[in-house]
Design an enzyme around this catalytic site. Structure first.
Site, PDB file in Angstrom:
ATOM      1  N   PHE A  40       0.924  -1.200   0.063  1.00  0.00           N
ATOM      2  CA  PHE A  40      -0.095  -0.151   0.167  1.00  0.00           C
ATOM      3  C   PHE A  40       0.793   1.284   0.085  1.00  0.00           C
ATOM      4  O   PHE A  40       1.090   2.029  -0.898  1.00  0.00           O
ATOM      5  CB  PHE A  40      -0.906  -0.111   1.500  1.00  0.00           C
ATOM      6  CG  PHE A  40      -1.481   1.030   1.737  1.00  0.00           C
ATOM      7  CD1 PHE A  40      -2.384   1.836   0.717  1.00  0.00           C
ATOM      8  CD2 PHE A  40      -1.578   1.605   2.850  1.00  0.00           C
ATOM      9  CE1 PHE A  40      -2.831   3.081   1.275  1.00  0.00           C
ATOM     10  CE2 PHE A  40      -2.355   2.736   3.360  1.00  0.00           C
ATOM     11  CZ  PHE A  40      -2.801   3.380   2.418  1.00  0.00           C
ATOM     12  N   ASN A  61       8.293  -9.501  -1.965  1.00  0.00           N
ATOM     13  CA  ASN A  61       7.827 -10.909  -2.168  1.00  0.00           C
ATOM     14  C   ASN A  61       6.428 -11.147  -2.595  1.00  0.00           C
ATOM     15  O   ASN A  61       6.122 -12.188  -2.724  1.00  0.00           O
ATOM     16  CB  ASN A  61       8.080 -11.656  -1.025  1.00  0.00           C
ATOM     17  CG  ASN A  61       7.579 -11.599   0.238  1.00  0.00           C
ATOM     18  OD1 ASN A  61       6.648 -10.645   0.338  1.00  0.00           O
ATOM     19  ND2 ASN A  61       7.727 -12.392   1.432  1.00  0.00           N
ATOM     20  N   THR A  64       1.882  -9.953   0.542  1.00  0.00           N
ATOM     21  CA  THR A  64       0.559  -9.284   0.846  1.00  0.00           C
ATOM     22  C   THR A  64       0.345  -8.165  -0.143  1.00  0.00           C
ATOM     23  O   THR A  64      -0.724  -7.655  -0.383  1.00  0.00           O
ATOM     24  CB  THR A  64       0.385  -8.706   2.282  1.00  0.00           C
ATOM     25  OG1 THR A  64       1.536  -7.703   2.250  1.00  0.00           O
ATOM     26  CG2 THR A  64       0.406  -9.688   3.263  1.00  0.00           C
ATOM     27  N   GLY A  65       1.538  -7.603  -0.786  1.00  0.00           N
ATOM     28  CA  GLY A  65       1.658  -6.738  -1.914  1.00  0.00           C
ATOM     29  C   GLY A  65       1.054  -7.161  -3.230  1.00  0.00           C
ATOM     30  O   GLY A  65       0.903  -8.628  -3.338  1.00  0.00           O
ATOM     31  N   ASP A  85      12.295 -12.591  -1.229  1.00  0.00           N
ATOM     32  CA  ASP A  85      12.210 -12.210   0.013  1.00  0.00           C
ATOM     33  C   ASP A  85      13.449 -11.510   0.563  1.00  0.00           C
ATOM     34  O   ASP A  85      14.694 -11.892   0.327  1.00  0.00           O
ATOM     35  CB  ASP A  85      11.966 -13.593   0.749  1.00  0.00           C
ATOM     36  CG  ASP A  85      11.507 -13.504   2.182  1.00  0.00           C
ATOM     37  OD1 ASP A  85      12.006 -12.604   2.917  1.00  0.00           O
ATOM     38  OD2 ASP A  85      10.474 -14.101   2.661  1.00  0.00           O
ATOM     39  N   LEU A  91      19.940  -7.793  -2.690  1.00  0.00           N
ATOM     40  CA  LEU A  91      19.447  -6.527  -2.524  1.00  0.00           C
ATOM     41  C   LEU A  91      20.005  -5.557  -3.412  1.00  0.00           C
ATOM     42  O   LEU A  91      19.531  -4.481  -3.501  1.00  0.00           O
ATOM     43  CB  LEU A  91      19.577  -6.118  -0.918  1.00  0.00           C
ATOM     44  CG  LEU A  91      19.039  -7.113   0.128  1.00  0.00           C
ATOM     45  CD1 LEU A  91      19.298  -6.518   1.439  1.00  0.00           C
ATOM     46  CD2 LEU A  91      17.517  -7.054  -0.117  1.00  0.00           C
ATOM     47  N   TYR A 173       4.717  -7.984  15.901  1.00  0.00           N
ATOM     48  CA  TYR A 173       5.049  -6.755  15.245  1.00  0.00           C
ATOM     49  C   TYR A 173       5.444  -5.637  15.956  1.00  0.00           C
ATOM     50  O   TYR A 173       6.508  -4.995  15.313  1.00  0.00           O
ATOM     51  CB  TYR A 173       3.545  -6.593  14.505  1.00  0.00           C
ATOM     52  CG  TYR A 173       3.331  -5.288  13.859  1.00  0.00           C
ATOM     53  CD1 TYR A 173       4.006  -5.318  12.333  1.00  0.00           C
ATOM     54  CD2 TYR A 173       2.801  -3.935  14.154  1.00  0.00           C
ATOM     55  CE1 TYR A 173       3.906  -4.203  11.779  1.00  0.00           C
ATOM     56  CE2 TYR A 173       2.724  -2.851  13.071  1.00  0.00           C
ATOM     57  CZ  TYR A 173       3.452  -2.888  11.869  1.00  0.00           C
ATOM     58  OH  TYR A 173       3.414  -1.943  11.141  1.00  0.00           O
ATOM     59  N   LYS A 177       9.278  -4.053  15.267  1.00  0.00           N
ATOM     60  CA  LYS A 177       9.514  -2.486  14.932  1.00  0.00           C
ATOM     61  C   LYS A 177      10.539  -1.999  15.848  1.00  0.00           C
ATOM     62  O   LYS A 177      11.376  -1.195  15.390  1.00  0.00           O
ATOM     63  CB  LYS A 177       8.309  -1.876  14.705  1.00  0.00           C
ATOM     64  CG  LYS A 177       7.388  -2.347  13.722  1.00  0.00           C
ATOM     65  CD  LYS A 177       7.784  -2.031  12.257  1.00  0.00           C
ATOM     66  CE  LYS A 177       6.915  -2.013  11.160  1.00  0.00           C
ATOM     67  NZ  LYS A 177       7.702  -2.096   9.831  1.00  0.00           N
ATOM     68  N   THR A 203      -2.338   4.501   8.535  1.00  0.00           N
ATOM     69  CA  THR A 203      -2.524   5.318   7.274  1.00  0.00           C
ATOM     70  C   THR A 203      -3.714   4.557   6.248  1.00  0.00           C
ATOM     71  O   THR A 203      -3.885   3.276   6.532  1.00  0.00           O
ATOM     72  CB  THR A 203      -0.993   5.301   6.778  1.00  0.00           C
ATOM     73  OG1 THR A 203      -0.421   6.007   7.462  1.00  0.00           O
ATOM     74  CG2 THR A 203      -1.192   5.849   5.158  1.00  0.00           C
TER      75      THR A 203
HETATM   76  N1  LIG Z   1      -0.515   1.292   6.782  1.00  0.00           N
HETATM   77  C1  LIG Z   1      -0.276   1.873   7.894  1.00  0.00           C
HETATM   78  O1  LIG Z   1      -1.265   2.158   8.632  1.00  0.00           O
HETATM   79  C2  LIG Z   1       0.980   1.611   8.607  1.00  0.00           C
HETATM   80  C3  LIG Z   1       1.320   2.193  10.015  1.00  0.00           C
HETATM   81  C4  LIG Z   1       2.353   1.978  10.551  1.00  0.00           C
HETATM   82  C5  LIG Z   1       3.473   1.440  10.013  1.00  0.00           C
HETATM   83  N2  LIG Z   1       3.381   0.989   8.723  1.00  0.00           N
HETATM   84  C6  LIG Z   1       4.520   0.296   7.986  1.00  0.00           C
HETATM   85  O2  LIG Z   1       4.738   1.144   6.581  1.00  0.00           O
HETATM   86  C7  LIG Z   1       5.099  -0.396   5.917  1.00  0.00           C
HETATM   87  C8  LIG Z   1       4.169  -0.292   4.831  1.00  0.00           C
HETATM   88  O3  LIG Z   1       3.081  -0.885   5.435  1.00  0.00           O
HETATM   89  P1  LIG Z   1       1.772  -1.010   4.528  1.00  0.00           P
HETATM   90  O4  LIG Z   1       0.606  -0.537   5.044  1.00  0.00           O
HETATM   91  O5  LIG Z   1       2.050  -0.493   2.925  1.00  0.00           O
HETATM   92  O6  LIG Z   1       1.857  -2.616   4.278  1.00  0.00           O
HETATM   93  P2  LIG Z   1       1.571  -3.576   3.008  1.00  0.00           P
HETATM   94  O7  LIG Z   1       1.205  -4.955   3.727  1.00  0.00           O
HETATM   95  O8  LIG Z   1       0.632  -3.039   2.042  1.00  0.00           O
HETATM   96  O9  LIG Z   1       3.107  -3.504   2.548  1.00  0.00           O
HETATM   97  C9  LIG Z   1       4.231  -4.467   2.754  1.00  0.00           C
HETATM   98  C10 LIG Z   1       4.845  -4.904   1.775  1.00  0.00           C
HETATM   99  O10 LIG Z   1       6.000  -5.869   2.216  1.00  0.00           O
HETATM  100  C11 LIG Z   1       5.957  -6.972   1.461  1.00  0.00           C
HETATM  101  N3  LIG Z   1       6.819  -7.913   2.113  1.00  0.00           N
HETATM  102  C12 LIG Z   1       6.313  -8.656   3.498  1.00  0.00           C
HETATM  103  N4  LIG Z   1       7.202  -9.312   3.872  1.00  0.00           N
HETATM  104  C13 LIG Z   1       8.226  -9.324   2.759  1.00  0.00           C
HETATM  105  C14 LIG Z   1       9.660  -9.905   2.726  1.00  0.00           C
HETATM  106  N5  LIG Z   1       9.737 -10.999   3.644  1.00  0.00           N
HETATM  107  N6  LIG Z   1      10.205  -9.561   1.794  1.00  0.00           N
HETATM  108  C15 LIG Z   1       9.927  -8.730   0.613  1.00  0.00           C
HETATM  109  N7  LIG Z   1       8.644  -8.125   0.811  1.00  0.00           N
HETATM  110  C16 LIG Z   1       7.945  -8.307   1.838  1.00  0.00           C
HETATM  111  C17 LIG Z   1       4.539  -7.445   1.136  1.00  0.00           C
HETATM  112  O11 LIG Z   1       4.246  -8.101   0.225  1.00  0.00           O
HETATM  113  C18 LIG Z   1       3.895  -5.975   1.018  1.00  0.00           C
HETATM  114  O12 LIG Z   1       3.933  -5.554  -0.233  1.00  0.00           O
HETATM  115  C19 LIG Z   1       5.225  -1.388   6.797  1.00  0.00           C
HETATM  116  O13 LIG Z   1       6.556  -1.603   7.214  1.00  0.00           O
HETATM  117  C20 LIG Z   1       4.344  -1.055   7.896  1.00  0.00           C
HETATM  118  O14 LIG Z   1       4.844  -1.879   9.152  1.00  0.00           O
HETATM  119  C21 LIG Z   1       2.094   1.150   7.998  1.00  0.00           C
END
Ligand SMILES: NC(=O)c1ccc[n+]([C@@H]2O[C@H](COP(=O)([O-])OP(=O)(O)OC[C@H]3O[C@@H](n4cnc5c(N)ncnc54)[C@H](O)[C@@H]3O)[C@@H](O)[C@H]2O)c1
Length: 342
Positions: A40, A61, A64-65, A85, A91, A173, A177, A203
């Site tokens: 996202f 990877n 969830t994306g 991953d 990288l 989680y 963090k 967000t």
């Molecule tokens: N959206 C929110 O409200 C929010 C709030 C606080 C922090 N965050 C942080 O912001 C970041 C993005 O969050 P988001 O809401 O876009 O989440 P999201 O789940 O949409 O995006 C995370 C992405 O990481 C990828 N991913 C997960 N594990 C992986 C791995 N081992 N290797 C490679 N890719 C991997 C997933 O496929 C996904 O595309 C995250 O670190 C999250 O913890 C988000």
């Protein structure tokens, strides 16, 4: 008609994100790595960087994306997608700037897969920091308000250390963090790596995946309301959150990246408009024009009572403030989801 509406919402979101960036010229010609780029926030960030003239390498990877989130960038000579991953994939090297966002932030997901959820911000982030050390990259860590746990101080300033259950169901989680933040500061102090920590508060916006079993509260509510199904509020709904539209979060991340005074510092990134989850449910019902009822289900374990950031620090360092109101942000998200669900 609906597709046009959704396209317009996406265009406006990207424009809002870019408009609010303090130093737009900074990103022109930079080599940037975004981990979690198909998610996202990562996908909006990658698009904004690309629009600002950066060369973007994207690692995800796709757990969830979604490929669809970055489809618009694929084919550009300034965009490279690596599907793998971060715990083991190559990288690459030589980045000017790295945003680390790979994680599994949805509660249903990290509670179901707690071991998997702990790896991206521990082993994965260690590997990212080693690349940064060798390449001289600046690193922006996407941390979370969850490092505060269930805080006794609200609005919560960065100086608050947190009240987290280290062995509870949310700990995979929260604690990964917290570990990532500690690791970032360790690399900064020991090896001089330029790191800035962004503690992101809830967000929401287009691309926060509807339909997924691990969908988060805003999309879950909107999806239910659009289907005319009951909105499920955990507990009595008096727990509060500060919801931030994604363009504001992306603008903050970019602004922190270009801020040299922000190296070795941590910043709250979020809206200071606090609403209860029950109020959010009512607002979603109203804005969708739905007939859905609001029902209460059992509370989530260790669910924080209140979430509201003190954003004095980021505003005084960079001038950043959220610009999109909850009503406007929800209206845009609803429009986008009507199309996504059609
Ligand atoms: N959206 C929110 O409200 C929010 C709030 C606080 C922090 N965050 C942080 O912001 C970041 C993005 O969050 P988001 O809401 O876009 O989440 P999201 O789940 O949409 O995006 C995370 C992405 O990481 C990828 N991913 C997960 N594990 C992986 C791995 N081992 N290797 C490679 N890719 C991997 C997933 O496929 C996904 O595309 C995250 O670190 C999250 O913890 C988000």
């Amino acid at each position: 008609m609906q597709l046009n509406g959704a396209k317009l919402v996406e265009d406006v979101t990207l424009k809002l994100a870019i408009e609010s960036v303090a130093d737009k010229g900074y990103f022109e010609g930079l080599d940037v790595l975004v981990t979690g780029c198909a998610g996202f926030i990562g996908s909006w960030l990658s698009e904004a960087l690309h629009s600002l003239g950066s060369r973007v390498t994207c690692i995800d990877n796709l757990s969830t994306g979604r490929y669809d989130n970055i489809r618009g960038l694929v084919g550009s000579s300034r965009f490279k997608l690596v599907v793998g991953d971060i715990v083991e994939v190559d990288l690459g090297e030589g980045y000017d700037l790295i945003f680390h966002g790979a994680a599994l932030p949805a509660p249903d997901y990290y509670m179901a897969k707690p071991v998997e959820a702990m790896l991206p911000d521990s082993i994965g982030f260690y590997r990212v920091l080693r690349v940064a050390e060798r390449s001289g990259s600046k690193v922006v860590l996407m941390s979370s308000s969850e490092v505060y746990g269930d805080p006794e101080v609200v609005p919560t300033p960065e100086s608050y250390w947190g009240r987290v259950n280290p062995v509870g169901p949310r700990s995979p989680y929260d604690e990964s963090k917290r570990f990532a933040e500690a690791l970032a500061m360790a690399f900064h102090r020991e090896y001089g790596v330029r790191v800035t920590i962004a503690r992101i508060f809830n967000t929401y916006g287009p691309r926060l995946e509807p339909g997924a079993p691990y969908a988060r509260v805003v999309t879950r509510f909107i999806e239910r309301a659009l289907r005319g199904e009951p909105l499920e509020v955990h507990g009595d709904g008096s727990q509060t959150r500060s919801f931030t539209y994604v363009s504001d979060t992306v603008a903050a991340l970019l602004t922190l990246a270009s801020c040299s005074r922000c190296d070795g510092e941590v910043f709250n990134v979020g809206s200071d408009q606090e609403v209860s989850v029950a109020e959010l449910a009512e607002l979603v019902v109203k804005l969708t024009g739905s007939r859905s009822s609001i029902v209460h289900v059992k509370p989530r374990p260790d669910d924080p009572r209140r979430r509201r950031p003190d954003i004095t620090k980021i505003t005084s360092y960079t001038g950043w403030r959220p610009r999109v109101s909850l009503t406007d942000g929800l209206s845009m998200t609803i429009e986008w989801m009507r199309w996504r669900m059609s």
